[in-house]
Design a protein around this motif. Structure first.
Motif, PDB file in Angstrom:
ATOM      1  N   LYS A   1      34.190  19.577  14.942  1.00 35.20           N
ATOM      2  CA  LYS A   1      34.816  20.670  14.210  1.00 35.20           C
ATOM      3  C   LYS A   1      34.144  20.922  12.859  1.00 35.20           C
ATOM      4  CE  LYS A   1      39.344  19.825  16.308  1.00 35.20           C
ATOM      5  NZ  LYS A   1      39.292  21.033  17.173  1.00 35.20           N
ATOM      6  N   HIS A   2      33.199  20.042  12.493  1.00 36.21           N
ATOM      7  CA  HIS A   2      32.514  20.205  11.211  1.00 36.21           C
ATOM      8  C   HIS A   2      31.655  21.464  11.223  1.00 36.21           C
ATOM      9  CE1 HIS A   2      32.797  15.637  10.148  1.00 36.21           C
ATOM     10  NE2 HIS A   2      33.972  16.205  10.313  1.00 36.21           N
ATOM     11  N   ILE A   3      31.706  22.209  10.120  1.00 35.82           N
ATOM     12  CA  ILE A   3      30.937  23.449   9.988  1.00 35.82           C
ATOM     13  C   ILE A   3      29.765  23.212   9.049  1.00 35.82           C
ATOM     14  CG2 ILE A   3      30.991  25.853   9.223  1.00 35.82           C
ATOM     15  CD1 ILE A   3      33.978  25.868   9.874  1.00 35.82           C
ATOM     16  N   GLU A   4      28.559  23.424   9.554  1.00 38.81           N
ATOM     17  CA  GLU A   4      27.371  23.246   8.723  1.00 38.81           C
ATOM     18  C   GLU A   4      27.132  24.472   7.851  1.00 38.81           C
ATOM     19  OE1 GLU A   4      24.049  22.152  11.151  1.00 38.81           O
ATOM     20  OE2 GLU A   4      24.572  20.020  11.032  1.00 38.81           O
ATOM     21  N   VAL A   5      26.732  24.222   6.624  1.00 38.82           N
ATOM     22  CA  VAL A   5      26.451  25.274   5.651  1.00 38.82           C
ATOM     23  C   VAL A   5      24.956  25.229   5.319  1.00 38.82           C
ATOM     24  CG1 VAL A   5      26.962  26.174   3.357  1.00 38.82           C
ATOM     25  CG2 VAL A   5      28.780  25.081   4.700  1.00 38.82           C
ATOM     26  N   PRO A   6      24.192  26.248   5.686  1.00 39.15           N
ATOM     27  CA  PRO A   6      22.743  26.230   5.408  1.00 39.15           C
ATOM     28  C   PRO A   6      22.452  26.417   3.924  1.00 39.15           C
ATOM     29  CG  PRO A   6      23.388  28.341   6.337  1.00 39.15           C
ATOM     30  CD  PRO A   6      24.612  27.477   6.394  1.00 39.15           C
ATOM     31  N   ILE A   7      21.362  25.810   3.480  1.00 37.37           N
ATOM     32  CA  ILE A   7      20.899  25.928   2.100  1.00 37.37           C
ATOM     33  C   ILE A   7      19.535  26.607   2.110  1.00 37.37           C
ATOM     34  CG2 ILE A   7      20.301  24.693  -0.019  1.00 37.37           C
ATOM     35  CD1 ILE A   7      22.074  22.389   0.945  1.00 37.37           C
ATOM     36  N   TYR A   8      19.403  27.701   1.360  1.00 37.17           N
ATOM     37  CA  TYR A   8      18.153  28.451   1.280  1.00 37.17           C
ATOM     38  C   TYR A   8      17.611  28.394  -0.149  1.00 37.17           C
ATOM     39  CZ  TYR A   8      20.083  30.423   5.609  1.00 37.17           C
ATOM     40  OH  TYR A   8      20.627  30.577   6.859  1.00 37.17           O
ATOM     41  N   TYR A   9      16.287  28.514  -0.266  1.00 35.82           N
ATOM     42  CA  TYR A   9      15.622  28.475  -1.566  1.00 35.82           C
ATOM     43  C   TYR A   9      14.894  29.795  -1.779  1.00 35.82           C
ATOM     44  CZ  TYR A   9      16.757  23.567  -1.068  1.00 35.82           C
ATOM     45  OH  TYR A   9      17.450  22.386  -0.888  1.00 35.82           O
ATOM     46  N   VAL A  10      15.232  30.478  -2.865  1.00 34.93           N
ATOM     47  CA  VAL A  10      14.756  31.842  -3.093  1.00 34.93           C
ATOM     48  C   VAL A  10      13.978  31.898  -4.407  1.00 34.93           C
ATOM     49  CG1 VAL A  10      15.428  34.242  -3.405  1.00 34.93           C
ATOM     50  CG2 VAL A  10      16.798  32.746  -1.912  1.00 34.93           C
ATOM     51  N   PRO A  11      12.676  32.190  -4.371  1.00 27.71           N
ATOM     52  CA  PRO A  11      11.918  32.380  -5.622  1.00 27.71           C
ATOM     53  C   PRO A  11      12.088  33.798  -6.155  1.00 27.71           C
ATOM     54  CG  PRO A  11      10.445  32.575  -3.755  1.00 27.71           C
ATOM     55  CD  PRO A  11      11.800  32.265  -3.181  1.00 27.71           C
ATOM     56  N   ILE A  12      12.072  33.949  -7.467  1.00 27.90           N
ATOM     57  CA  ILE A  12      12.090  35.271  -8.079  1.00 27.90           C
ATOM     58  C   ILE A  12      10.823  36.018  -7.669  1.00 27.90           C
ATOM     59  CG2 ILE A  12      12.022  36.533 -10.272  1.00 27.90           C
ATOM     60  CD1 ILE A  12      14.711  35.313  -9.772  1.00 27.90           C
ATOM     61  N   HIS A  13      10.949  37.296  -7.329  1.00 22.42           N
ATOM     62  CA  HIS A  13       9.786  38.085  -6.922  1.00 22.42           C
ATOM     63  C   HIS A  13       8.773  38.139  -8.073  1.00 22.42           C
ATOM     64  CE1 HIS A  13       7.321  41.350  -5.407  1.00 22.42           C
ATOM     65  NE2 HIS A  13       7.977  41.298  -4.264  1.00 22.42           N
ATOM     66  N   PRO A  14       7.480  37.967  -7.780  1.00 22.20           N
ATOM     67  CA  PRO A  14       6.460  37.973  -8.845  1.00 22.20           C
ATOM     68  C   PRO A  14       6.487  39.206  -9.735  1.00 22.20           C
ATOM     69  CG  PRO A  14       5.510  37.171  -6.798  1.00 22.20           C
ATOM     70  CD  PRO A  14       6.899  37.636  -6.463  1.00 22.20           C
ATOM     71  N   LYS A  15       6.837  40.373  -9.182  1.00 18.62           N
ATOM     72  CA  LYS A  15       6.821  41.596  -9.996  1.00 18.62           C
ATOM     73  C   LYS A  15       7.949  41.628 -11.032  1.00 18.62           C
ATOM     74  CE  LYS A  15       9.571  44.656  -6.997  1.00 18.62           C
ATOM     75  NZ  LYS A  15       9.535  45.903  -6.195  1.00 18.62           N
ATOM     76  N   HIS A  16       8.934  40.724 -10.883  1.00 19.28           N
ATOM     77  CA  HIS A  16      10.046  40.671 -11.833  1.00 19.28           C
ATOM     78  C   HIS A  16       9.819  39.654 -12.954  1.00 19.28           C
ATOM     79  CE1 HIS A  16      12.749  42.051  -8.250  1.00 19.28           C
ATOM     80  NE2 HIS A  16      12.097  43.055  -8.808  1.00 19.28           N
TER      81      HIS A  16
END
Length: 282
Positions: free
Chosen positions: A90-105
């Motif tokens: 019954k355990h629900i897995e929560v994904p972890i994502y890694y997001v870099p700031i866009h170079p143009k910003h």
């Protein structure tokens, strides 16, 4: 948009603290073998977030991924499965994502608040690619340098999904006052906050007509680059507020010291491997 989907946005890029170490400040210890960033993810699991988006650039993201991995387990699902037959199923897995700031910003609009704005934008579009039924209508924002009792957050879990914007407060103050206190942002507030940053990020003087040909004076260029949390979120809607019993601002050395010596600091420890684990190796 789905009311069941609530991504967590954890801003790391652009963070300002007094630590000044070679490694990112989000990795300061808050317990034995337990960092501030991991404690923030643990808080998000108590809040009922369905995914976690850590906004960090490529210079620090590999180390953060090494510490955290790419998946954790929802706290409520663990509790519900405790006394159930085959409860682990019954355990629900929560994904972890890694997001870099866009170079143009970068070096243009990427103040600390922009990490929140950009992270929510990426989460929205990726969810939309999956299905329009998974489009989120609110985002839980949690700051690595703001420590709260995760059990207290769990007690307000149902309230978090009902009203957005929603602000945790301490001694009457919220993120709108510049504190790194968790809050829930909706698309309307996202657009307003983004507008505050982008409209004050110009280098060129706006002409009466045609293309700009004249630059602004140096002191008037990229003004929003130095904006803090209060500058961006301070004029947001009142929303719902929930006063917390304890909160510690770890961006300062004195605040860090208060946390370590507090009752919360003394009982803060790394959760077991069924909750947070690196990669998929439990």
């Amino acid at each position: 948009m789905s009311k069941l989907t609530m991504p967590a946005i954890v801003p790391v890029a652009g963070m300002n603290t007094e630590f000044g170490m070679e490694w990112d400040a989000s990795l300061v210890p808050v317990g034995p073998n337990y960092t501030a960033l991991e404690a923030t993810v643990y808080e998000c699991l108590h809040a009922g977030c369905t995914s976690i988006w850590i906004v960090a650039n490529d210079d620090v993201a590999p180390l953060l991924r090494h510490r955290l991995g790419e998946v954790a387990t929802d706290i409520d699902s663990i509790q519900r499965g405790t006394f159930a037959k085959f409860g682990q199923n019954k355990h629900i897995e929560v994904p972890i994502y890694y997001v870099p700031i866009h170079p143009k910003h970068r070096d243009k609009v990427d103040n600390y608040a922009w990490s929140v704005i950009y992270g929510a934008n990426v989460a929205y579009w990726i969810h939309t690619k999956f299905s329009r039924w998974t489009q989120p209508n609110q985002y839980y924002v949690s700051f690595p340098m703001g420590m709260m009792d995760p059990k207290e957050v769990l007690g307000h879990r149902s309230l978090l999904r009902k009203n957005a914007p929603f602000y945790f407060s301490y001694e009457g103050k919220t993120v709108k006052d510049g504190l790194p206190l968790s809050f829930v942002i909706d698309p309307e507030e996202w657009r307003r906050a983004k507008h505050v940053i982008t409209t004050n990020a110009s280098v060129w003087k706006a002409p009466d007509e045609g293309m700009p040909t004249e630059k602004l004076p140096p002191e008037e260029r990229l003004v929003s680059l130095s904006y803090g949390l209060a500058d961006v979120f301070g004029e947001g809607p009142a929303g719902t507020k929930q006063e917390m019993k304890s909160f510690y601002d770890l961006t300062t050395w004195s605040g860090y010291g208060k946390f370590i010596s507090s009752e919360l600091g003394k009982r803060t420890k790394r959760p077991n491997t069924n909750t947070m684990y690196r990669g998929r190796n439990k």
